[in-house]
Design a protein around this motif. Sequence first.
Motif, short mmCIF file in Angstrom:
data_model
loop_
_atom_site.label_atom_id
_atom_site.label_comp_id
_atom_site.label_asym_id
_atom_site.label_seq_id
_atom_site.Cartn_x
_atom_site.Cartn_y
_atom_site.Cartn_z
N UNK A 226 0.82 -1.33 -0.11
CA UNK A 226 -0.10 0.14 0.01
C UNK A 226 0.62 1.26 0.12
N UNK A 227 2.11 0.98 0.69
CA UNK A 227 2.73 2.26 0.61
C UNK A 227 3.48 2.48 -0.84
N UNK A 228 3.68 1.48 -1.39
CA UNK A 228 4.26 1.48 -2.84
C UNK A 228 3.15 2.17 -3.70
N UNK A 229 2.02 1.75 -3.63
CA UNK A 229 0.80 2.30 -4.08
C UNK A 229 0.32 3.63 -3.79
N UNK A 232 -1.84 5.66 1.59
CA UNK A 232 -1.09 5.65 3.00
C UNK A 232 -2.26 5.15 4.19
N UNK A 233 -3.33 5.35 3.96
CA UNK A 233 -4.39 5.22 4.90
C UNK A 233 -4.52 3.40 5.19
N UNK A 234 -4.49 2.77 4.12
CA UNK A 234 -4.44 1.40 4.30
C UNK A 234 -3.13 0.74 4.69
N UNK A 235 -2.07 1.37 4.27
CA UNK A 235 -0.74 1.01 5.07
C UNK A 235 -0.70 1.13 6.57
N UNK A 236 -1.39 2.34 6.77
CA UNK A 236 -1.49 2.61 8.32
C UNK A 236 -2.15 1.73 8.98
N UNK A 237 -3.19 1.40 8.44
CA UNK A 237 -4.23 0.37 9.12
C UNK A 237 -3.60 -1.10 9.16
N UNK A 238 -2.78 -1.49 8.17
CA UNK A 238 -2.35 -2.73 8.11
C UNK A 238 -1.29 -2.85 9.26
N UNK A 239 -0.62 -1.87 9.55
CA UNK A 239 0.69 -1.83 10.29
C UNK A 239 0.05 -1.59 11.86
N UNK A 240 -1.18 -0.87 11.81
CA UNK A 240 -1.62 -0.68 13.35
C UNK A 240 -2.46 -1.95 13.59
#
Length: 287
Positions: A226-229, A232-240
């Motif tokens: 998601x960061x590569x795409x 950002x909000x989905x990347x943040x959610x996955x990490x959270x």
Amino acid sequence: MGLRSIGQTLAAVILATTLSSSLGGCGSMGSFFSNSDSSQLDQRPPDQIYKEADELLGQGKNNKAAELFERIDQLYPYSEEAKKATLMAAYAYQKAGKGPEAVAAARRFLALHPGSKEAALAQEIIASSYFERMSGPTRDQGETKKAIAELETLIRRYPDSRYADDAKRRIKLARDTLAASEMNVGRYWQKKGNYLGAVNRFKTVVTEYQQTTHVEEALMRLTECYMALGIVNEAQTAAAVLGHNFPDSPWYKDAYALLQSGGTAPREDTGSWISHAWKRTVGSVAG
């Protein structure tokens, strides 16, 4: 349940059953050849054929034993020996490494004797036959999926059987293999720069295989993709979600560092599919 345990169970069933020695004109049905002389019809009574098959099984001649056990069912389908012989044929074929034949014989037994006390054992042989033919995560997973389906049938139909607990353990192993397969494909697409294709694979692990050992890495890979795409909000959610459920995971440390390098931090978006899928699946498991 190992083959030795299955054999012990079958032996107990055999010892508990009294062999019939007077089966009248059933021998007139004989149209199959004897192992000792293929030029003559096998007209022996079923107990004699059964005894020879049992001796062959004890000698490790599993394939020949299975064929003789099946002969009893073909020649004397209404005899007491036929009922036992069908199940023994399934067991012998399994020992011989002939999974499809073992499954066919066990299914025949279940079709003829669905309510018998040995029905759980027949289903165990079916499930085990598929489980033993499972491939590693880099190969086709058709047999793995069949194994899971048959193991689930075993648990559902015979929850109090001696095989249920072991079936649950094997389901976990099989599901872990399926998750590993999804991860392999996901990593491949990620390496190729096909981030959407990779996301779909990692998504499958998060939604369907949360109880496996691969879910932590899947959440981390989602963070990367998601960061590569630029989502950002989905990347943040996955990490959270990763950090909340696996705070000590090295995968969370990597996800956190990745977000930090991008000037952001883990933060769950409750409207994200990741948040919904995780809460729904974990809640159903806990219930």
